[in-house]
Design a protein around this motif. Structure first.
Motif, PDB file in Angstrom:
ATOM      1  N   ALA A  59       0.788  -1.284  -0.026  1.00  0.00           N
ATOM      2  CA  ALA A  59      -0.137   0.000  -0.234  1.00  0.00           C
ATOM      3  C   ALA A  59       1.003   1.135   0.064  1.00  0.00           C
ATOM      4  N   GLU A  60       1.982   1.406   0.819  1.00  0.00           N
ATOM      5  CA  GLU A  60       2.710   2.366   0.882  1.00  0.00           C
ATOM      6  C   GLU A  60       3.373   2.661  -0.453  1.00  0.00           C
ATOM      7  N   ASN A  61       3.901   1.677  -1.220  1.00  0.00           N
ATOM      8  CA  ASN A  61       4.525   1.769  -2.592  1.00  0.00           C
ATOM      9  C   ASN A  61       3.505   2.198  -3.409  1.00  0.00           C
ATOM     10  N   LEU A  62       2.425   1.811  -3.310  1.00  0.00           N
ATOM     11  CA  LEU A  62       1.462   1.934  -4.381  1.00  0.00           C
ATOM     12  C   LEU A  62       0.667   3.208  -4.406  1.00  0.00           C
ATOM     13  N   GLU A  63       0.556   3.782  -3.152  1.00  0.00           N
ATOM     14  CA  GLU A  63      -0.162   5.215  -2.983  1.00  0.00           C
ATOM     15  C   GLU A  63       1.012   6.569  -3.739  1.00  0.00           C
ATOM     16  N   THR A  64       0.177   7.232  -4.498  1.00  0.00           N
ATOM     17  CA  THR A  64       1.122   8.100  -4.984  1.00  0.00           C
ATOM     18  C   THR A  64       0.140   9.458  -5.055  1.00  0.00           C
ATOM     19  N   LYS A  65       0.758  10.452  -5.989  1.00  0.00           N
ATOM     20  CA  LYS A  65       0.049  11.846  -5.545  1.00  0.00           C
ATOM     21  C   LYS A  65      -1.392  11.714  -6.361  1.00  0.00           C
ATOM     22  N   HIS A  66      -1.256  10.833  -7.321  1.00  0.00           N
ATOM     23  CA  HIS A  66      -2.607  10.933  -8.030  1.00  0.00           C
ATOM     24  C   HIS A  66      -3.371   9.518  -7.936  1.00  0.00           C
ATOM     25  N   LEU A  67      -2.752   8.803  -7.012  1.00  0.00           N
ATOM     26  CA  LEU A  67      -3.298   7.440  -6.778  1.00  0.00           C
ATOM     27  C   LEU A  67      -3.797   7.429  -5.250  1.00  0.00           C
ATOM     28  N   LYS A  68      -4.991   7.394  -4.865  1.00  0.00           N
ATOM     29  CA  LYS A  68      -5.247   7.523  -3.583  1.00  0.00           C
ATOM     30  C   LYS A  68      -5.885   6.034  -3.005  1.00  0.00           C
ATOM     31  N   LEU A  69      -5.570   5.489  -2.117  1.00  0.00           N
ATOM     32  CA  LEU A  69      -6.131   4.285  -1.603  1.00  0.00           C
ATOM     33  C   LEU A  69      -6.942   4.412  -0.409  1.00  0.00           C
ATOM     34  N   SER A  70      -8.203   3.599  -0.471  1.00  0.00           N
ATOM     35  CA  SER A  70      -8.989   3.689   0.823  1.00  0.00           C
ATOM     36  C   SER A  70      -9.586   2.312   1.011  1.00  0.00           C
ATOM     37  N   SER A  71      -9.118   1.848   2.102  1.00  0.00           N
ATOM     38  CA  SER A  71      -9.458   0.482   2.767  1.00  0.00           C
ATOM     39  C   SER A  71     -11.030   0.302   2.959  1.00  0.00           C
ATOM     40  N   THR A  72     -11.439  -0.735   2.932  1.00  0.00           N
ATOM     41  CA  THR A  72     -12.783  -0.941   3.432  1.00  0.00           C
ATOM     42  C   THR A  72     -12.543  -2.441   4.310  1.00  0.00           C
ATOM     43  N   ASN A  73     -13.768  -2.455   5.037  1.00  0.00           N
ATOM     44  CA  ASN A  73     -13.816  -3.730   5.685  1.00  0.00           C
ATOM     45  C   ASN A  73     -14.459  -4.914   5.271  1.00  0.00           C
ATOM     46  N   SER A  74     -14.930  -4.828   4.144  1.00  0.00           N
ATOM     47  CA  SER A  74     -15.601  -5.830   3.418  1.00  0.00           C
ATOM     48  C   SER A  74     -14.965  -6.163   1.977  1.00  0.00           C
ATOM     49  N   ASP A  75     -14.995  -7.717   1.762  1.00  0.00           N
ATOM     50  CA  ASP A  75     -14.701  -7.965   0.229  1.00  0.00           C
ATOM     51  C   ASP A  75     -15.823  -8.372  -0.588  1.00  0.00           C
ATOM     52  N   ARG A  76     -16.949  -8.167   0.000  1.00  0.00           N
ATOM     53  CA  ARG A  76     -18.193  -8.577  -0.743  1.00  0.00           C
ATOM     54  C   ARG A  76     -18.781  -7.202  -1.430  1.00  0.00           C
ATOM     55  N   HIS A  77     -19.702  -7.787  -2.385  1.00  0.00           N
ATOM     56  CA  HIS A  77     -20.389  -6.929  -3.359  1.00  0.00           C
ATOM     57  C   HIS A  77     -19.206  -5.684  -4.006  1.00  0.00           C
ATOM     58  N   ILE A  78     -18.374  -6.214  -4.427  1.00  0.00           N
ATOM     59  CA  ILE A  78     -17.161  -5.359  -4.790  1.00  0.00           C
ATOM     60  C   ILE A  78     -17.766  -4.342  -6.092  1.00  0.00           C
ATOM     61  N   GLN A  79     -18.356  -4.885  -6.984  1.00  0.00           N
ATOM     62  CA  GLN A  79     -18.570  -4.199  -8.029  1.00  0.00           C
ATOM     63  C   GLN A  79     -19.680  -3.134  -7.486  1.00  0.00           C
ATOM     64  N   LYS A  80     -20.364  -3.406  -6.772  1.00  0.00           N
ATOM     65  CA  LYS A  80     -21.455  -2.091  -6.010  1.00  0.00           C
ATOM     66  C   LYS A  80     -20.546  -1.200  -5.457  1.00  0.00           C
ATOM     67  N   GLN A  81     -19.476  -1.802  -4.390  1.00  0.00           N
ATOM     68  CA  GLN A  81     -18.781  -0.977  -3.575  1.00  0.00           C
ATOM     69  C   GLN A  81     -18.050   0.157  -4.716  1.00  0.00           C
ATOM     70  N   MET A  82     -17.361  -0.422  -5.882  1.00  0.00           N
ATOM     71  CA  MET A  82     -16.618   0.331  -6.740  1.00  0.00           C
ATOM     72  C   MET A  82     -17.438   1.266  -7.229  1.00  0.00           C
ATOM     73  N   LYS A  83     -18.750   1.040  -7.677  1.00  0.00           N
ATOM     74  CA  LYS A  83     -19.559   1.885  -8.460  1.00  0.00           C
ATOM     75  C   LYS A  83     -19.885   3.141  -7.310  1.00  0.00           C
ATOM     76  N   ASP A  84     -20.221   2.595  -6.114  1.00  0.00           N
ATOM     77  CA  ASP A  84     -20.619   3.920  -5.040  1.00  0.00           C
ATOM     78  C   ASP A  84     -19.463   4.664  -4.805  1.00  0.00           C
ATOM     79  N   HIS A  85     -18.245   4.358  -4.717  1.00  0.00           N
ATOM     80  CA  HIS A  85     -17.102   4.964  -4.232  1.00  0.00           C
ATOM     81  C   HIS A  85     -16.370   5.757  -5.513  1.00  0.00           C
ATOM     82  N   ASN A  86     -16.885   5.250  -6.776  1.00  0.00           N
ATOM     83  CA  ASN A  86     -16.102   5.663  -7.787  1.00  0.00           C
ATOM     84  C   ASN A  86     -14.672   5.122  -7.944  1.00  0.00           C
ATOM     85  N   TRP A  87     -14.495   4.026  -7.437  1.00  0.00           N
ATOM     86  CA  TRP A  87     -13.082   3.544  -7.332  1.00  0.00           C
ATOM     87  C   TRP A  87     -12.737   2.854  -8.966  1.00  0.00           C
TER      88      TRP A  87
END
Ligand SMILES: Nc1ncnc2c1ncn2[C@@H]1O[C@H](COP(=O)(O)OP(=O)(O)O)[C@@H](O)[C@H]1O
Ligand SMILES: [Mg+2]
Lengths: 401, 241
Positions: A59-87
């Motif tokens: 995570a440390e290596n991946l995060e850049t100025k233009h690429l932000k990470l936000s962690s979540t506590n669920s790995d279910r309904h991935i597609q819906k989560q992505m859509k909701d947060h615009n990931w």
């Protein structure tokens, strides 16, 4: 003498027509720049990636100025989560060794950004493990060396007290020194990718650019050589030329050399622009890229002249573009050939752009050498020679001898 | 061997194999003679000229120029040719056009400048030689085309409608030069649809729809049809057909 006169004339004519010069030298650079801006430079906007249980070092290596990470506590309904947060992607590491990535993939540039970032961070992590391993083995090596030295010293002392035959019998030390420290097996993270839109092969800019560069060389040289010989014919000067003792082949060679000089300058300009201004990294040899494009220009030049014999005016010459030129771009490697129907694959093999585009992709992105691509280059040269001969034969229409 | 510069025997020509453009044409050109091919537009004059130059093949018959069967590439270097349409390079200056064609005719460099000056003088272009042809008027372009044909002072000149679009004064001047060349024992084939030009020729071939409807010296023709002008000859001969 006649050939030189013809070449000189072509060069003077070109120098005096700024529009043609512009079309040949400025237009390709303009289009390339435009494409570059449109296709490659869309990563300046912040993009967000959802993560679940992601290794904190990655995570440390991946995060850049233009690429932000936000962690979540669920790995279910991935597609819906992505859509909701615009990931733009979701990285799932619920299983500690496997990295499961889901890409939104509607923007290839962004997908590429995450993909490359992830690959790089994992590589970094791996190499870190390797370095620490190296340190450990380094220590072990030192210890071993020390042990040998001590032993040798002891042996020497011992040998001094022994009679000669016994000394000769002495063998090398056999006991192994004890290795201290712990070797860590570097974690082999396995990345699995999923795509919401399109597929894994869609690395558009990477693949498209080398092929498009060579396509532009082809396009502009084809257009200009074709139209020039056409206007030579429609203005009656070709017929006038043929009323002198000039050889038909001299006319064709004069054209090829005269316009070839401009085509080579244009090619050098386009390739340099791509490399030094657009900063496209060439893995292979710059001159091999240049050579490929010079051959492409040769084919375009002779094909343009050939096509012009079947046109009565400039507009008819333009009609050859959707017929002869544009289709070639689809076979130049922008679309993977493997996925095409069999008959389309056969068609690809009669298109010069197929050989040119593939050579460009292989040299630029994979670092292929001359020994890998020579056959393609020979085929391109053969196309050029074939059209040169056809053009010389075609001149018969205008004069018998 | 004959002493004909050009000999055309029984030629027939068709572009598509169906519609004949030239039929049974015979023509002899002697040294020091001006031959005029007279006929309306579409008669086949240009086609005949191109056949003589060997730029078009003939279906039937024989053509010899300088006793050499045509087509022959080398013979072309000995013919001064002016095409019907101005075949000039607009981006180049008149001088550059002349130099270019001089080089194609393998004129020696040392002679080329003198020849250019002379040819330009004949057509009155000396002061405009260094202008780009794109700035030339239609008449100036015609004159430059004539100059190119005169360039290597050839023994045979073939001029396809040289007087079209040229003012009367210059037409006179060009005819003067042609007469001068004739007195130097040079031969000229000229196509025209203008009667004034016809009167100046030594020998005429009247062409209509690919047929040579009549041929002979101007006075012979007038006598034959009992008229006073070539124009009337043309009309009478046309009626006969
Ligand atoms: N390249 C060609 N192909 C087919 N037909 C032609 C060609 N050139 C001329 N013609 C035809 O041949 C005829 C004679 O043309 P041309 O020799 O140019 O006549 P002229 O010079 O007397 O005006 C015309 O009917 C013309 O349409
Ligand atoms: Mg004509």
């Amino acid at each position: 003498m006649r050939l030189i006169a013809l070449i000189k004339r072509v060069l003077t004519q070109m120098r005096r027509s700024p529009r043609t010069i512009g079309l040949m030298f400025i237009a390709p650079l303009f289009i390339l720049s435009l494409m570059y801006v449109l296709l490659a430079n869309n990563n300046t906007v912040n993009s967000y990636v959802g993560t679940y249980n992601l290794n904190h070092q990655i995570a440390e290596n991946l995060e850049t100025k233009h690429l932000k990470l936000s962690s979540t506590n669920s790995d279910r309904h991935i597609q819906k989560q992505m859509k909701d947060h615009n990931w733009i992607a979701f990285i799932d590491m619920s299983d500690r060794k496997n990295v499961e990535v889901t890409y939104q993939n509607s923007d290839l540039g962004k997908t590429q950004l995450v993909k490359n970032g992830l690959k790089a961070s994992i590589m970094k992590l791996k190499s870190k493990d390797l370095v620490s391993n190296l340190k450990v083995s380094g220590q072990a090596l030192k210890a071993q060396k020390q042990a040998i030295l001590t032993q040798q010293k002891a042996l020497k002392e011992l040998a001094a007290h022994l009679p000669a035959p016994a000394r000769a019998k002495m063998s090398k030390p056999t006991n192994k020194p004890k290795v201290t420290g712990k070797i860590v097996t570097p974690t082999d993270y396995k990345i699995t990718s999923h795509y919401i839109y399109a597929g894994a092969n869609a690395t558009f800019f990477d693949q498209a650019l080398p092929a498009l560069v060579t396509f532009f060389v082809f396009f502009f040289v084809f257009l200009i050589s074709g139209i020039s010989l056409l206007s030579e014919r429609t203005s009656g000067t070709l017929s006038r030329l043929l009323a002198t003792p000039i050889r038909r082949s001299e006319i064709i060679f004069g054209y090829i050399i005269g316009y070839g000089i401009f085509a080579i300058i244009q090619t050098l300009l386009i390739v340099c622009f791509t490399v030094f201004v657009l900063n496209v990294h060439i893995v292979g040899n710059f001159w091999l890229v240049f050579l490929t494009n010079v051959l492409v220009a040769f084919v375009a030049l002779t094909m343009g002249i050939f096509a012009s014999t079947f046109a009565q005016n400039e507009f008819q010459m333009m009609q050859f573009i959707p017929l002869l030129v544009i289709p070639q771009v689809f076979f130049s490697g922008i679309i993977p050939l493997a996925g095409m129907a069999q008959w389309l694959q056969w068609i690809a093999h009669i298109m010069p752009m197929y050989y040119a585009g593939n050579t460009m992709i292989n040299v630029i992105t994979k670092g292929y050498l001359l020994s890998d691509v020579w056959l393609n280059l020979v085929i391109l040269a053969a196309f050029g020679i074939l059209f040169t001969l056809l053009n010389i034969l075609g001149m018969r229409r205008f004069r018998q001898v | 061997m004959t002493n004909n510069l050009v000999s055309v025997q029984n030629i027939a020509k068709s572009y598509d194999g169906k519609h004949p453009i030239l039929k049974d044409i015979n023509l002899e050109l002697l040294a020091g003679q001006i031959v005029g091919l007279l006929g309306p537009s579409g008669a086949g004059k240009t086609t005949l000229v191109k056949c003589i130059m060997g730029m078009q093949s003939v279906d039937h018959g024989k053509i010899e120029v300088f006793d050499t069967p045509m087509p022959n590439r080398q013979v072309l270097g000995k013919i001064g040719y002016m095409a019907q349409s101005d075949a000039l390079y607009d981006e180049l200056t008149a001088r550059e056009n002349l130099i270019f064609f001089g080089n194609l005719l393998s004129v020696a460099k040392a002679d080329l400048n003198k020849m250019i000056e002379h040819a330009a003088q004949v057509v009155n272009l000396t002061n405009d030689l260094d202008k780009p042809v794109s700035d030339y008027s239609g008449g100036m372009k015609r004159r430059l085309s004539v100059a190119i044909a005169l360039l290597q002072s050839p023994h045979l000149l073939i001029l396809d409608e040289p007087t079209v679009g040229i003012d009367p004064e210059l037409r006179q001047q060009i005819w003067q030069e042609l007469k001068q060349l004739k007195s130097e024992n040079k031969s000229i084939i000229i196509t025209t649809h203008v009667m004034e030009d016809a009167e100046q020729c030594d020998y005429l071939m009247l062409i209509r729809d690919g047929y040579a409807i009549s041929q002979g010296t101007p006075s012979e023709l007038k006598e034959k049809f009992g008229v006073d002008s070539i124009e009337e000859v043309f009309l009478s001969a046309g009626r006969d057909k």
